[in-house]
Design a protein around this motif. Structure first.
Motif, mmCIF file in Angstrom:
data_model
loop_
_atom_site.group_PDB
_atom_site.id
_atom_site.type_symbol
_atom_site.label_atom_id
_atom_site.label_comp_id
_atom_site.label_asym_id
_atom_site.label_seq_id
_atom_site.Cartn_x
_atom_site.Cartn_y
_atom_site.Cartn_z
ATOM 1 N N PRO A 230 0.776 -1.192 0.128
ATOM 2 C CA PRO A 230 -0.022 -0.105 0.123
ATOM 3 C C PRO A 230 0.817 1.177 -0.010
ATOM 4 O O PRO A 230 1.951 1.123 0.549
ATOM 5 N N LYS A 253 -3.963 2.617 -8.262
ATOM 6 C CA LYS A 253 -5.450 2.110 -8.177
ATOM 7 C C LYS A 253 -5.609 1.182 -9.515
ATOM 8 O O LYS A 253 -6.374 0.332 -9.368
ATOM 9 N N LEU A 258 -3.316 -0.630 -3.387
ATOM 10 C CA LEU A 258 -4.095 0.006 -2.352
ATOM 11 C C LEU A 258 -3.503 1.569 -2.204
ATOM 12 O O LEU A 258 -2.398 1.627 -1.816
#
Length: 294
Positions: A230, A253, A258
């Protein structure tokens, strides 16, 4: 809208034509300096270990008593030609305090004496040493401006080599496309009070040293993001790098990564290193909440 204190700083930055001072210092090489050392107030509050790697200083800063939740590899900004500053140390202190983290701050190789290749080699060796020393700990990469670009590129290298990825990547006003060819930049440059396209391109040429400026090693936005950890991005709308931060968020994305994207209206480049600002304090709170879930 920016806070009163932020608007005041913006007024002085614009009045003193600060971005043209930075542009000139990039051109004549005077932006490069000896790395700022941790201030006395940090030594009083935290435990600080200093060591040398490949002839360059590295500092590890942590709370004196509590066990750190994370090991943070912090890669400072400076257009790859400027070193860690006093304001970076203010930021490091906040990261240690707010995140209860052990923050590792390297004086990594800079251009023009070094290129992206030596910089990557240094970070690679440092990260390998940290993994061995802090085995079992969770790692987070944090970078501001050029340090954000370096962090994102280095994680792509780790992924390609099946290396251990950090739990999270945090990017403050990241410089992720050194080619500066995003057409949206023209709409922002007049609002930016820190950077100019001319200055950034001059620094990019020194760092890339003949490498294609759209190669992902120096412009990680052109790389492949699949399988990355992420990412959290913090950017301001008066930052010349904001259009590429938006573009990066969209690409992450689209490729299934994430991504937390936080955009601050009217904020200038790298405001987060001015840790007394209301908006900076908001960043630290958001970051604390995000990483507490890791």
């Amino acid at each position: 809208m920016p806070s009163f204190e932020t608007s005041t700083i913006q007024f002085f930055l614009r009045s003193f034509r600060f971005k043209y001072i930075i542009e000139k210092r990039i051109a004549d090489g005077s932006l490069k300096r000896e790395p700022a050392k941790p201030m006395k107030k940090l030594f009083r509050k935290f435990s600080i270990e200093e060591f040398t790697l490949l002839g360059r200083c590295v500092w590890a800063v942590a709370q004196k008593i509590s066990e750190p939740h994370f090991v943070v590899l912090f890669l400072h900004g400076g257009e790859y030609v400027g070193n860690v500053s006093k304001q970076h140390w203010d930021l490091v202190g906040e990261l240690v305090d707010k995140l209860n983290a052990l923050v590792v701050v390297p004086d990594y190789p800079l251009a023009p004496e070094n290129t992206w290749r030596e910089t990557y080699e240094f970070v690679d060796k440092l990260y390998g040493m940290l993994l061995e020393k802090y085995s079992g700990k969770k790692f987070v990469f944090i970078g501001d401006s050029a340090g954000g670009g370096l962090a994102l590129g280095f994680v792509q290298k780790l992924r390609d080599e099946n290396g251990k990825l950090p739990e999270h990547i945090v990017l403050f006003s990241p410089w992720v496309d050194v080619s500066m060819e995003n057409p949206e930049i023209a709409n922002v440059e007049s609002k930016d009070m820190i950077l100019t396209v001319k200055g950034l391109k001059a620094a990019a040429e020194k760092y890339a040293a003949g490498l294609d400026l759209k190669d992902w090693h120096v412009s990680p936005i052109y790389g492949d993001f699949t399988g990355l950890c992420p990412v959290s991005i913090f950017t301001g709308t008066h930052d010349i790098l904001n259009p590429d931060a938006q573009k990066l968020s969209d690409k992450l994305k689209e490729q299934g990564v994430l991504c937390n994207y936080f955009e601050y209206d009217g904020l200038f480049h790298d405001w987060v290193i001015l840790t007394f600002l209301r908006e900076s304090k908001d960043v630290f709170e958001k970051l604390k909440n995000i990483l507490s879930e890791q």
